[in-house]
Design a protein around this motif. Structure first.
Motif, PDB file in Angstrom:
ATOM      1  N   ALA A   1       0.836  -1.214   0.000  1.00 28.69           N
ATOM      2  CA  ALA A   1       0.000   0.000   0.000  1.00 28.69           C
ATOM      3  C   ALA A   1       0.867   1.259   0.000  1.00 28.69           C
ATOM      4  CB  ALA A   1      -0.934  -0.010   1.204  1.00 28.69           C
ATOM      5  N   GLY A   2       2.185   1.080   0.017  1.00 29.07           N
ATOM      6  CA  GLY A   2       3.094   2.235  -0.064  1.00 29.07           C
ATOM      7  C   GLY A   2       3.332   2.922   1.272  1.00 29.07           C
TER       8      GLY A   2
ATOM      9  N   ASN B   1       6.016   8.261   5.241  1.00 28.66           N
ATOM     10  CA  ASN B   1       5.511   8.682   3.932  1.00 28.66           C
ATOM     11  C   ASN B   1       4.552   7.612   3.384  1.00 28.66           C
ATOM     12  OD1 ASN B   1       5.483  10.353   1.604  1.00 28.66           O
ATOM     13  ND2 ASN B   1       6.783   8.856   0.569  1.00 28.66           N
ATOM     14  N   ILE B   2       3.588   8.051   2.591  1.00 33.07           N
ATOM     15  CA  ILE B   2       2.725   7.070   1.917  1.00 33.07           C
ATOM     16  C   ILE B   2       2.674   7.416   0.444  1.00 33.07           C
ATOM     17  CG2 ILE B   2       0.397   6.129   1.702  1.00 33.07           C
ATOM     18  CD1 ILE B   2      -0.077   6.594   4.593  1.00 33.07           C
ATOM     19  N   SER B   3       2.952   6.412  -0.386  1.00 25.60           N
ATOM     20  CA  SER B   3       2.793   6.637  -1.813  1.00 25.60           C
ATOM     21  C   SER B   3       1.505   5.944  -2.238  1.00 25.60           C
ATOM     22  CB  SER B   3       4.020   6.057  -2.539  1.00 25.60           C
ATOM     23  OG  SER B   3       3.607   5.526  -3.761  1.00 25.60           O
ATOM     24  N   GLY B   4       0.542   6.717  -2.696  1.00 28.17           N
ATOM     25  CA  GLY B   4      -0.779   6.153  -2.987  1.00 28.17           C
ATOM     26  C   GLY B   4      -0.908   5.589  -4.392  1.00 28.17           C
ATOM     27  N   ARG B   5       0.208   5.555  -5.143  1.00 29.47           N
ATOM     28  CA  ARG B   5       0.122   5.205  -6.574  1.00 29.47           C
ATOM     29  C   ARG B   5      -0.539   3.837  -6.795  1.00 29.47           C
ATOM     30  NH1 ARG B   5       3.211   2.266  -9.674  1.00 29.47           N
ATOM     31  NH2 ARG B   5       4.647   1.987  -7.942  1.00 29.47           N
TER      32      ARG B   5
ATOM     33  N   LEU C   1      -4.026   6.822   5.436  1.00 31.71           N
ATOM     34  CA  LEU C   1      -4.373   6.556   4.038  1.00 31.71           C
ATOM     35  C   LEU C   1      -5.410   7.555   3.542  1.00 31.71           C
ATOM     36  CD1 LEU C   1      -4.612   2.666   3.604  1.00 31.71           C
ATOM     37  CD2 LEU C   1      -2.994   4.216   2.513  1.00 31.71           C
ATOM     38  N   ALA C   2      -6.383   7.873   4.410  1.00 27.98           N
ATOM     39  CA  ALA C   2      -7.411   8.843   4.002  1.00 27.98           C
ATOM     40  C   ALA C   2      -6.738  10.170   3.634  1.00 27.98           C
ATOM     41  CB  ALA C   2      -8.429   9.046   5.115  1.00 27.98           C
TER      42      ALA C   2
END
Ligand code: ADP
Ligand code: ASP
Ligand code: MG
Length: 416
Positions: A100-101, A115-119, A160-161
């Motif tokens: 989920a990044g 960090n979150i990568s939503g790609r 995530l939101a």
């Protein structure tokens, strides 16, 4: 199309029937025209069971391996949800925190999200998948599995939101929302329509486990509104958001209870600069979290210094402190487990007086002795005997008029 993040906790996915219920709700949300990201916790009791197993094979399990082990609970629940959705004829795919990044720091068992990568999620959503993400887990830059602290699936959902810029974030659990007190302690507790981030943060930080406090902190920092509601019905839940002017009209929003506390007192210690520093440095060296700290008035050059910790840390704290007590010439170290903390929380406290007196008076009338007191701008907390804390919570809840006078009919709201 609206993007919605829905988190389902352990009890909500606790058996096959509940898993099928959650799958049906996710499919319903998608069919109402939303792109759906689900965040799933391990089935009820699973994380505790894995921790217990780890301690049965090792007295001090390696934290890296503990994370690898604990992450399996969420991975299993996610795969089961995805299967149940596929059986209903919709497309679902389960993915790990790493897929989920979700990138974290390297602090195993309490990692912070970096960090979150939503790609990847966006690509899967564009392909019409219901994306089922394992909560509570992430990975370090080196690809090591990490977990986000107990209750961490709440944090996965909120983060995530934020990262996906979702239109809504819903935390589904086994109660209808955030109540004025844990409904398992006070049976006539009231469901709140809304609560400010700060109030929920104080409540979560003082024992109300309905939301993980790090998750609320994250939501406040990035302004992510979310709703806590039930996975077992469609009742409207509680919206957590930035405070509004009218929220201050209510004196107390809620009461919370934290059990399993211990109280330590360094007796008759010299009242000089540097002494408190030595005492608390010793405790900190054992990675022990100190909660309330109270110092009594100095008499003849000495004072008493009391503080609370979790009762599991009591033996370690005692061992660390005994040499310091000797070195500083204090009269002794008193240690007591079996105490609990009771807190009243509300931003209304800033503009209303008499909150402490009302709380202390009602405890006094109930014959409940207050052992320590601490305050923040929006909280008053007291330490009492653990055996009396439930009654203390009920009395306080009543004294502040938080009880439900007339049972309210719950209004419902569609999932999407
Ligand atoms: P989940 O498994 O869905 O994450 P948790 O068990 O972590 O659920 O949190 C829900 C529980 O929190 C409820 O069952 C309730 O007993 C407890 N709780 C404690 N304080 C409160 C409160 N003020 N309002 C609602 N629930 C509370
Ligand atoms: N399964 C993890 C726990 O029990 C995370 C969570 O449920 O939020 O703490
Ligand atoms: Mg939880």
């Amino acid at each position: 199309m609206r993007l919605i993040v829905q988190k389902y906790g352990g009890t909500s996915v606790g058996n096959p029937e509940r898993i099928r219920n959650v799958a049906a709700r996710l499919v319903e949300t998608q069919r109402e025209g939303c792109r759906v990201v689900a965040v799933i916790s391990a089935m009820a009791g699973e994380t505790d069971q894995l921790i217990k197993l780890a301690h049965e094979v090792s007295p001090n399990p390696t934290k890296r391996e503990l994370d690898v082990l604990l992450a399996t609970g969420e991975s299993a629940a996610c795969a089961l949800i995805a299967m149940a959705i596929n059986t209903l004829g919709a497309k679902a795919i389960s993915i790990s925190g790493a897929q989920a990044g979700i990138l974290t720091d390297r602090v195993h068992t309490k990692a912070k999200i970096a960090n979150i990568s939503g790609r990847q999620i966006h690509e899967l959503l564009a392909d019409d998948y219901i994306v089922v993400v394992a909560g509570f887990q992430g990975q370090t830059p080196e690809g090591e599995t990490t977990t986000l602290g107990r209750g961490g699936s709440d944090l996965t959902a909120i983060a995530l939101a934020g990262a996906l810029n979702a239109d809504a974030c819903q935390i589904f659990t086994d109660v209808d929302g955030v109540f004025t007190c844990d409904p398992r302690i006070v049976s006539d507790a009231n469901k709140l329509d809304e609560i400010s981030y700060d109030e929920l943060l104080e409540m979560a930080g003082s024992g109300a486990k309905v939301m993980q406090s790090r998750a609320v902190e994250f939501a406040k920092k990035f302004g992510i509104e979310f709703e806590v509601r039930s996975s077992l019905n469609k009742n409207v839940g509680t919206v957590a958001k930035e405070e509004t002017a009218s929220m201050e009209d209510v004196v107390i929003r809620g009461v919370s209870v934290e059990r399993h506390q211990a109280k330590l007192t360094v007796d008759d210690v010299r009242d000089e600069p540097g002494i408190a520093g030595r005492i608390f440095s010793a405790v900190a060296a054992g990675n022990i979290i100190v909660d309330m700290i109270v110092q009594s008035v100095s008499e003849l050059g000495t004072t008493d210094l009391s503080f609370t910790i979790h009762e599991n840390d009591l033996d370690a704290a005692r061992e660390l402190l005994e040499p310091i007590v000797k070195e500083t010439g204090a009269a002794g170290l008193l240690a007591k487990s079996g105490v609990a903390k009771l807190s009243v929380v509300g931003i209304g406290m800033r503009s209303h007086s008499g909150v402490a007196s009302r709380m202390f008076e009602c405890l006094g009338k109930g014959g409940i002795n207050i052992q320590l007191v601490s305050t923040s701008e929006i909280k008053i907390a007291v330490v009492v005997e653990e055996s009396e804390v439930e009654r203390a919570a009920q009395l306080t809840h009543e004294a502040f008029g938080l009880a439900r006078l007339v049972p309210t009919a719950s209004s419902t709201r569609p999932l999407a």
